[in-house]
Write an enzyme that holds these catalytic residues in place. Structure first.
Site, PDB file in Angstrom:
ATOM      1  N   VAL A 102       0.812  -1.216   0.000  1.00  0.00           N
ATOM      2  CA  VAL A 102       0.000   0.000   0.000  1.00  0.00           C
ATOM      3  C   VAL A 102       0.845   1.266   0.000  1.00  0.00           C
ATOM      4  O   VAL A 102       0.328   2.351  -0.267  1.00  0.00           O
ATOM      5  CB  VAL A 102      -0.988   0.024   1.193  1.00  0.00           C
ATOM      6  CG1 VAL A 102      -1.970  -1.123   1.093  1.00  0.00           C
ATOM      7  CG2 VAL A 102      -0.254  -0.006   2.521  1.00  0.00           C
ATOM      8  N   SER A 103       2.134   1.163   0.291  1.00  0.00           N
ATOM      9  CA  SER A 103       2.996   2.341   0.258  1.00  0.00           C
ATOM     10  C   SER A 103       4.443   1.887   0.121  1.00  0.00           C
ATOM     11  O   SER A 103       4.821   0.809   0.585  1.00  0.00           O
ATOM     12  CB  SER A 103       2.835   3.184   1.531  1.00  0.00           C
ATOM     13  OG  SER A 103       3.555   4.396   1.429  1.00  0.00           O
ATOM     14  N   SER A 104       5.224   2.737  -0.531  1.00  0.00           N
ATOM     15  CA  SER A 104       6.625   2.380  -0.743  1.00  0.00           C
ATOM     16  C   SER A 104       7.471   3.639  -0.842  1.00  0.00           C
ATOM     17  O   SER A 104       6.950   4.743  -1.009  1.00  0.00           O
ATOM     18  CB  SER A 104       6.784   1.541  -2.021  1.00  0.00           C
ATOM     19  OG  SER A 104       6.442   2.315  -3.167  1.00  0.00           O
TER      20      SER A 104
END
Length: 331
Positions: A102-104
């Site tokens: 969901v995030s990087s």
């Protein structure tokens, strides 16, 4: 817990790893368009923004196929591996839920290329869509000053962590929790808008928040679209040559259908990146076989032959000429 390595040793390793990363970004040519960004990457310590990240590990217990690498590991060798990994020119998975990324933290050389292409000038106000770890906002704040940078993310957990990371690095830009598709009107007007998440279209709410002549840079399909705001409510531009793959924007837009109906196309074409780009850009608008025929007839166009127009009617993508003959509405 085992005693950690002396802080000076950790800082020395971080300095050497950061210097090596800057050299690698330099070799990629990412600083060529605006060498000032080299100083920002030299100054902002990436490891402060990724106190932990995930690497693929099939069968890793409790992580749905991911293994966490973190700064507080009791094994000093594991901590050194975490620090070195933080400075690899690679994207880092920083938020994983139920096995889904969901995030990087984006690949640094791609970040550098995007920042250079953003064409930032002293005094500009910038809106970043997708706060992530806060690293990109820190690079912008180093260049422009905290008060001229606004970053937004839908997830409160992400924005809270970004604030902590930014504060630890000595930066305090405006971090907002909200739907990036709506922008941040109370902080407008913006001279530049940069998105670090994949879009299916350009949110119409952004344009009224742009100053005259503003530039918008955003991942779209599997490329980077660079738009210039030519008049109130209207922007137009072409894609950069660079491919780009980001986590989708969550909130005001829906993910584009994946171009997975490739079975009827020639096998040699199914793995072609530029054909997949066209299929993604025209998903739901152009049959895959028609897209393949067009792609072959037009000489397998590179990304920079495609463009987008927003405003003056529905948002649309086009090949070579915004007036046609090849024009498709965006999602």
């Amino acid at each position: 817990m085992a005693a950690h390595a002396p802080q000076s040793a950790t800082e020395d390793l971080a300095r050497r790893a950061r210097a090596a990363l800057v050299r690698e970004i330099d070799r990629s040519g990412a600083f060529a368009a605006d060498p000032v960004w080299r100083e920002a990457f030299e100054a902002v310590p990436r490891h402060l923004f990724v106190p932990f990240y995930y690497v693929g590990a099939a069968g890793a217990a409790g992580t749905d196929g991911f293994e966490r690498v973190w700064s507080e590991d009791p094994d000093p060798r594991a901590r050194d591996d975490w620090l070195r990994g933080a400075y690899e020119d690679a994207p880092l998975a920083t938020r994983v839920r139920a096995g889904e990324l969901v995030s990087s933290s984006s690949q640094p050389s791609l970040m550098a290329r995007m920042l250079a292409e953003l064409d930032v000038r002293d005094g500009h106000h910038v809106l970043e869509i997708g706060a992530g770890t806060g690293y990109n906002a820190a690079l912008l704040a180093h260049r422009l000053g905290d008060s001229r940078v606004t970053t937004i993310d839908l997830d409160a957990e992400i924005t809270e962590a970004a604030r902590r990371h930014l504060a630890r690095a000595g930066h305090h830009p405006h971090v907002v929790t909200g739907d990036g598709a709506r922008g941040v009107p109370e902080r407008a007007p913006f001279d530049r808008i940069v998105a670090t998440c994949t879009l299916t279209t350009i949110p119409p709410a952004w344009l009224p928040q742009c100053a005259p002549g503003a530039r918008i840079l955003a991942p779209l399909a599997t490329g980077l679209i660079a738009l210039r705001v030519r008049s109130p409510g209207c922007a137009e531009g072409t894609f950069l040559h660079t491919p780009a793959y980001f986590v989708p924007l969550r909130g005001g837009t829906t993910p584009a259908p994946r171009p997975d109906r490739l079975g009827g196309l020639p096998r040699r074409a199914q793995g072609e990146d530029l054909l997949r780009f066209l299929l993604t850009l025209t998903a739901g608008r152009l049959d895959p076989q028609d897209a393949y025929t067009l792609w072959e007839r037009e000489g397998r166009p590179e990304r920079e032959r495609y463009g987008v127009t927003v405003g003056d009617g529905p948002a649309r993508a086009w090949l070579d000429d915004p007036r046609g003959p090849y024009v498709w509405p965006l999602a």
